[in-house]
Design an enzyme around this catalytic site. Sequence first.
Site, PDB file in Angstrom:
ATOM      1  N   LYS B  73       0.844  -1.200   0.000  1.00  0.00           N
ATOM      2  CA  LYS B  73       0.000   0.000   0.000  1.00  0.00           C
ATOM      3  C   LYS B  73       0.879   1.251   0.000  1.00  0.00           C
ATOM      4  CE  LYS B  73      -3.916   1.927   2.623  1.00  0.00           C
ATOM      5  NZ  LYS B  73      -4.768   1.745   3.817  1.00  0.00           N
ATOM      6  N   SER B 148      -9.779   1.673   2.873  1.00  0.00           N
ATOM      7  CA  SER B 148      -8.900   2.438   2.028  1.00  0.00           C
ATOM      8  C   SER B 148      -7.868   1.598   1.283  1.00  0.00           C
ATOM      9  CB  SER B 148      -8.177   3.479   2.867  1.00  0.00           C
ATOM     10  OG  SER B 148      -7.318   2.861   3.809  1.00  0.00           O
ATOM     11  N   SER B 172      -9.946  -0.781   7.013  1.00  0.00           N
ATOM     12  CA  SER B 172      -9.338  -0.534   5.705  1.00  0.00           C
ATOM     13  C   SER B 172      -8.615  -1.716   5.072  1.00  0.00           C
ATOM     14  CB  SER B 172      -8.372   0.647   5.792  1.00  0.00           C
ATOM     15  OG  SER B 172      -9.079   1.851   5.752  1.00  0.00           O
TER      16      SER B 172
END
Lengths: 93, 500
Positions: B73, B148, B172
């Site tokens: 990420k 997210s 997330s």
Amino acid sequence: MITKEEVQHIAGLARIGLSEKEVEIYSKDISSILDWISELKEVDVTGVSPTAHITGMENRLREDAQIDFENKSAVINLFPDRKDNFDKVKSVL
Amino acid sequence: MIQELHNKLINHEITAVQLAEEYFARIEKQDKDLNAYLTLTTELAMEQARRVDEKIATGIEIGILEGIPGAIKDIICVEGYRTTAASKILDNYIAPYDATVIKKLKESGAVILGKTNMDEFAMGSSTEKSAYGPTKNPVDLERVPGGSSGGSAAVVAADEAVWSLGTDTGGSIRQPASFCGVVGLKPTYGRVSRYGAMAMASSLDQIGPIANTVEDVAIVLSVIAGEDRMDGTSAQSPAKDYTKYLTGEVSDLKIGVVKEYREKLTGGAKTSFEKVIEKYEELGAEIREIELPHAKYSLPVYYIIMPCEVSSNLAKYDGIRYGMQAADHEDTTLDFVPEDRNLIETYLDSRRYGFGAEPKRRIMLGTYALSSGYYDAYYLRAQKVRTLIKQDFEKAFSEVDLILTPTTPSPAFKFGEKTADPIQMYLEDIFTITANIVGVPAISVPGPPVSTQADASSSRGGEVEVDGKKLPQGFQLMGKWFDEENLLRAAHAYEINKQN
């Protein structure tokens, strides 16, 4: 209801420049979020201690020793504005 | 899947370089549509792969994750590569060091393919709030992948990576895993070092793995877990080989189900969840109804604590030491020469043009809640209610080993469906957020998928589709603090016994 003046005051504290339109949007948004979270007022918290650390960890001690960061030039290269190896900051006044 | 690829590598059926090339080829072909990667770390990946091949060629034994391609990420620093947190304010930020998890992954020989898309600074549940455009759900391109960590879930679902890392502050990792039909684990608060991950809300943030199977997630966790002197909040509990606990056995486990959650569910998500409960009963686990009377306050508690911590953590992005400085921004509407800005104007404009709407909204909310006169009413009260929620969990865990809930109230929604009203988007996290509030480990595992037709009858409403397409729907297990062993064991037992 959070007024536009309050939004501008908070934006100043948070160091965020806002457009007129944004001030209006955030005044509405923040008010509705605050209304939504106000249900916490109904909880009886008398005598309840606030949570400081969720797994109960307390003071972590370690040797007060310096570790040299080797990749200094990579940090310096990130300065938005520089003179030699110094980060150039705008005039304060 | 990792074990299979590992066997292929050691049996010389494929080389690590070929494997990496295969993944880059697939990314090249598919990712224009998905937009799951923000940056490819090709040079690093190929160098890592070559090193693995050399080891194999010289007969040196390789580790389980060695040569296996994964993705990170874009909120976690990989030295020498752009790390943006999907924000314009960090558009030109090149990480000067490796996060601890990256250091560990490199040492384990894992191959890093690139950096994945996300909601800006991990604030969102759909990746629609990325400054670099949304990621699409590989299962249905009209739908969001969740967020997210949407990019990290999408790359695994689309086989553009074997495993990935995400971060989870309120769901997330788990919510996108549920939306994309993959497995996502949020470890216990402190289990994994966060050094080198950009902080969002420090009392809630945790890094964790996403992969196709529970076993793969366990393999990655075994590599990244453990105490770290660079993160004072990392737990002093040593990393283990978590794959050793995947016995397929659950008959000794008591699993709690929250009555209120069960009753709230509607449509396909309800059917899916009930089938999961049946499966665990069939496997011999004892299902018990439990109560978490204060859990309903988790969302409001979260929306006080999180923005307060955000307002503090994001104060450092001021355009002075790194990142976008307002002078870089060409705005023709300005009535002054940008170079003439003084210090305070530089702060104001760097943050004005650098941050998107959601970070601004949360910074503002947090600044308000922490401002003079409001601290007791908001932050302090929220931390007290947090204690009550934690006590609920302590009580529940004295009766059961695990708690079972859905991961999300419904499957992946369509683009634009929830962007108008921030609170609608915030409600996405209703089942996942509590694990962050109390710090326990939690995993999302694909349950029986939901047909879009069945979903139309749910509270989602309005949307009637009759194409019969099935969408992934995850369920969530929460475990006791630092008990990833039982959590992974139960998740794995379902996975190997499911028929969906």
